[in-house]
Scaffold this motif. Structure first.
Motif, PDB file in Angstrom:
ATOM      1  N   GLN A   1      23.082  32.203   9.873  1.00 16.71           N
ATOM      2  CA  GLN A   1      23.673  32.857  11.037  1.00 16.71           C
ATOM      3  C   GLN A   1      24.922  33.675  10.716  1.00 16.71           C
ATOM      4  O   GLN A   1      25.463  34.327  11.599  1.00 16.71           O
ATOM      5  N   GLY A   2      25.393  33.643   9.496  1.00 16.17           N
ATOM      6  CA  GLY A   2      26.562  34.431   9.137  1.00 16.17           C
ATOM      7  C   GLY A   2      27.885  33.754   9.426  1.00 16.17           C
ATOM      8  O   GLY A   2      28.915  34.415   9.584  1.00 16.17           O
ATOM      9  N   THR A   3      27.881  32.437   9.451  1.00 15.20           N
ATOM     10  CA  THR A   3      29.091  31.674   9.726  1.00 15.20           C
ATOM     11  C   THR A   3      30.154  31.918   8.657  1.00 15.20           C
ATOM     12  O   THR A   3      31.325  32.151   8.976  1.00 15.20           O
ATOM     13  N   VAL A   4      29.765  31.881   7.409  1.00 12.93           N
ATOM     14  CA  VAL A   4      30.715  32.057   6.308  1.00 12.93           C
ATOM     15  C   VAL A   4      31.265  33.484   6.309  1.00 12.93           C
ATOM     16  O   VAL A   4      32.478  33.688   6.151  1.00 12.93           O
ATOM     17  N   LEU A   5      30.412  34.474   6.531  1.00 11.09           N
ATOM     18  CA  LEU A   5      30.884  35.854   6.598  1.00 11.09           C
ATOM     19  C   LEU A   5      31.905  36.018   7.718  1.00 11.09           C
ATOM     20  O   LEU A   5      32.945  36.653   7.544  1.00 11.09           O
ATOM     21  N   ALA A   6      31.629  35.434   8.872  1.00 10.21           N
ATOM     22  CA  ALA A   6      32.559  35.535  10.003  1.00 10.21           C
ATOM     23  C   ALA A   6      33.914  34.928   9.646  1.00 10.21           C
ATOM     24  O   ALA A   6      34.965  35.496   9.983  1.00 10.21           O
ATOM     25  N   SER A   7      33.917  33.799   8.949  1.00 12.24           N
ATOM     26  CA  SER A   7      35.196  33.184   8.564  1.00 12.24           C
ATOM     27  C   SER A   7      35.952  34.065   7.580  1.00 12.24           C
ATOM     28  O   SER A   7      37.177  34.172   7.639  1.00 12.24           O
ATOM     29  N   LYS A   8      35.235  34.717   6.693  1.00 13.22           N
ATOM     30  CA  LYS A   8      35.882  35.614   5.732  1.00 13.22           C
ATOM     31  C   LYS A   8      36.475  36.839   6.439  1.00 13.22           C
ATOM     32  O   LYS A   8      37.536  37.331   6.055  1.00 13.22           O
ATOM     33  N   ILE A   9      35.802  37.314   7.479  1.00 15.66           N
ATOM     34  CA  ILE A   9      36.326  38.455   8.248  1.00 15.66           C
ATOM     35  C   ILE A   9      37.608  38.048   8.977  1.00 15.66           C
ATOM     36  O   ILE A   9      38.591  38.791   8.980  1.00 15.66           O
ATOM     37  N   ILE A  10      37.613  36.860   9.580  1.00 21.39           N
ATOM     38  CA  ILE A  10      38.824  36.372  10.253  1.00 21.39           C
ATOM     39  C   ILE A  10      39.976  36.299   9.250  1.00 21.39           C
ATOM     40  O   ILE A  10      41.085  36.777   9.512  1.00 21.39           O
ATOM     41  N   ALA A  11      39.729  35.688   8.104  1.00 22.35           N
ATOM     42  CA  ALA A  11      40.773  35.546   7.089  1.00 22.35           C
ATOM     43  C   ALA A  11      41.266  36.906   6.617  1.00 22.35           C
ATOM     44  O   ALA A  11      42.482  37.114   6.469  1.00 22.35           O
ATOM     45  N   ALA A  12      40.362  37.846   6.410  1.00 23.59           N
ATOM     46  CA  ALA A  12      40.760  39.186   5.960  1.00 23.59           C
ATOM     47  C   ALA A  12      41.628  39.879   7.008  1.00 23.59           C
ATOM     48  O   ALA A  12      42.596  40.577   6.662  1.00 23.59           O
ATOM     49  N   CYS A  13      41.311  39.687   8.280  1.00 19.11           N
ATOM     50  CA  CYS A  13      42.106  40.298   9.356  1.00 19.11           C
ATOM     51  C   CYS A  13      43.546  39.801   9.340  1.00 19.11           C
ATOM     52  O   CYS A  13      44.481  40.595   9.459  1.00 19.11           O
ATOM     53  N   VAL A  14      43.723  38.505   9.195  1.00 12.50           N
ATOM     54  CA  VAL A  14      45.092  37.973   9.243  1.00 12.50           C
ATOM     55  C   VAL A  14      45.843  38.226   7.937  1.00 12.50           C
ATOM     56  O   VAL A  14      47.056  38.456   7.960  1.00 12.50           O
ATOM     57  N   MET A  15      45.144  38.236   6.819  1.00 14.85           N
ATOM     58  CA  MET A  15      45.811  38.538   5.553  1.00 14.85           C
ATOM     59  C   MET A  15      46.246  39.999   5.515  1.00 14.85           C
ATOM     60  O   MET A  15      47.287  40.330   4.940  1.00 14.85           O
TER      61      MET A  15
ATOM     62  N   ARG B   1      47.500  41.617   7.870  1.00 18.58           N
ATOM     63  CA  ARG B   1      48.794  41.744   8.550  1.00 18.58           C
ATOM     64  C   ARG B   1      49.871  40.850   7.916  1.00 18.58           C
ATOM     65  O   ARG B   1      50.924  40.623   8.489  1.00 18.58           O
ATOM     66  N   GLY B   2      49.572  40.326   6.723  1.00 14.76           N
ATOM     67  CA  GLY B   2      50.569  39.613   5.935  1.00 14.76           C
ATOM     68  C   GLY B   2      50.677  38.126   6.177  1.00 14.76           C
ATOM     69  O   GLY B   2      51.616  37.494   5.707  1.00 14.76           O
ATOM     70  N   GLU B   3      49.730  37.540   6.886  1.00 19.56           N
ATOM     71  CA  GLU B   3      49.766  36.102   7.149  1.00 19.56           C
ATOM     72  C   GLU B   3      48.913  35.355   6.131  1.00 19.56           C
ATOM     73  O   GLU B   3      47.976  35.900   5.559  1.00 19.56           O
ATOM     74  N   ASN B   4      49.242  34.074   5.933  1.00 22.07           N
ATOM     75  CA  ASN B   4      48.449  33.214   5.063  1.00 22.07           C
ATOM     76  C   ASN B   4      47.190  32.758   5.793  1.00 22.07           C
ATOM     77  O   ASN B   4      47.235  32.476   6.988  1.00 22.07           O
ATOM     78  N   ALA B   5      46.103  32.661   5.061  1.00 17.70           N
ATOM     79  CA  ALA B   5      44.863  32.122   5.608  1.00 17.70           C
ATOM     80  C   ALA B   5      44.172  31.308   4.528  1.00 17.70           C
ATOM     81  O   ALA B   5      44.088  31.726   3.372  1.00 17.70           O
ATOM     82  N   HIS B   6      43.703  30.129   4.919  1.00 21.03           N
ATOM     83  CA  HIS B   6      42.930  29.278   4.023  1.00 21.03           C
ATOM     84  C   HIS B   6      41.572  29.058   4.669  1.00 21.03           C
ATOM     85  O   HIS B   6      41.475  28.831   5.871  1.00 21.03           O
ATOM     86  N   THR B   7      40.528  29.110   3.863  1.00 23.52           N
ATOM     87  CA  THR B   7      39.186  28.868   4.380  1.00 23.52           C
ATOM     88  C   THR B   7      38.471  27.842   3.518  1.00 23.52           C
ATOM     89  O   THR B   7      38.766  27.694   2.331  1.00 23.52           O
ATOM     90  N   ALA B   8      37.537  27.152   4.142  1.00 25.67           N
ATOM     91  CA  ALA B   8      36.671  26.215   3.425  1.00 25.67           C
ATOM     92  C   ALA B   8      35.383  26.088   4.217  1.00 25.67           C
ATOM     93  O   ALA B   8      35.373  26.244   5.435  1.00 25.67           O
ATOM     94  N   GLU B   9      34.322  25.818   3.518  1.00 24.64           N
ATOM     95  CA  GLU B   9      33.026  25.650   4.162  1.00 24.64           C
ATOM     96  C   GLU B   9      32.422  24.309   3.796  1.00 24.64           C
ATOM     97  O   GLU B   9      32.579  23.846   2.675  1.00 24.64           O
ATOM     98  N   THR B  10      31.756  23.722   4.755  1.00 23.47           N
ATOM     99  CA  THR B  10      30.900  22.571   4.482  1.00 23.47           C
ATOM    100  C   THR B  10      29.500  23.042   4.836  1.00 23.47           C
ATOM    101  O   THR B  10      29.190  23.260   5.998  1.00 23.47           O
ATOM    102  N   ILE B  11      28.698  23.245   3.811  1.00 20.91           N
ATOM    103  CA  ILE B  11      27.437  23.941   3.999  1.00 20.91           C
ATOM    104  C   ILE B  11      26.241  22.997   4.109  1.00 20.91           C
ATOM    105  O   ILE B  11      25.325  23.260   4.869  1.00 20.91           O
ATOM    106  N   GLY B  12      26.229  21.889   3.427  1.00 22.17           N
ATOM    107  CA  GLY B  12      25.109  20.965   3.563  1.00 22.17           C
ATOM    108  C   GLY B  12      23.777  21.607   3.232  1.00 22.17           C
ATOM    109  O   GLY B  12      23.635  22.320   2.259  1.00 22.17           O
TER     110      GLY B  12
END
Length: 191
Positions: free
Chosen positions: A12-26, A28-39
């Motif tokens: 469904q593109g869950t991981v891509l969506a999280s990467k887009i969110i992180a890229a948006c905030v980074m 503008r100079g903010e820190n972003a951490h991401t992790a996935e539990t994929i199973g």
């Protein structure tokens, strides 16, 4: 600090969506951490992505009861993720169900409606996105993830323009038009 949990099933593109969110905030100079539990994502199993934004985000995993926003790509997965939601949090959920393999093998009747009804009865803020309508209008289920980002942009404190900029720089040109249309379609649900 802002905690965003994305919950869906494989493909469904869950991981891509999280990467887009992180890229948006980074951007503008903010820190972003991401992790996935994929199973068992390749078998249609659940995929959960954690996005933590801010100076005090030291660990990539969101503790239970601390998610400001949950984006549910599928009704059952949104309900499964509810223990992570803080009392003042918001759920953005697609009403379009993805039938689990176990249900399809047993001639079950899962359609996600019971999960949406469950969310309605909870004392939480939620935005329901008619995923089926968006997919039918755009002709592809591949951009539902972007529609959900559009619906949740305000709750995440991200502008649609920032998401659009990241989409333009990170997706292949042949996918731009459909994803930009999905972003706008999803944003209409937040109004």
């Amino acid at each position: 600090m802002l905690n965003i949990l994305l919950a869906g099933v494989g493909g469904q593109g869950t991981v891509l969506a999280s990467k887009i969110i992180a890229a948006c905030v980074m951007k503008r100079g903010e820190n972003a951490h991401t992790a996935e539990t994929i199973g068992m994502a390749q078998r249609g199993g659940c995929v959960v992505s954690h996005v933590r934004i801010g100076e005090n985000a030291y660990s990539p995993l969101i503790p239970k009861g601390q998610a400001d926003v949950i984006i549910g790509f599928e009704p059952g997965e949104a309900v499964r993720a509810l223990p992570y939601l803080k009392s003042s949090g918001t759920v953005i959920v697609s009403t379009m169900a993805v039938t689990p393999a176990t249900d399809s093998l047993s001639d079950g009747t899962y359609n996600g409606k019971d999960m949406i009804d469950f969310l309605k009865k909870k004392n939480i803020k939620y935005i329901a996105v008619d995923g089926e309508e968006i997919v039918n209008r755009l002709g592809s289920s591949k951009s539902l993830n972007i529609a959900l980002l559009g619906a949740g942009a305000k709750e995440m404190g991200i502008s649609l323009e920032d998401i659009e900029d990241v989409i333009r720089t990170s997706l292949k040109p042949q996918f731009l038009e459909g994803n930009l249309a999905a972003l706008k379609a999803g944003a209409l649900y937040a109004k």
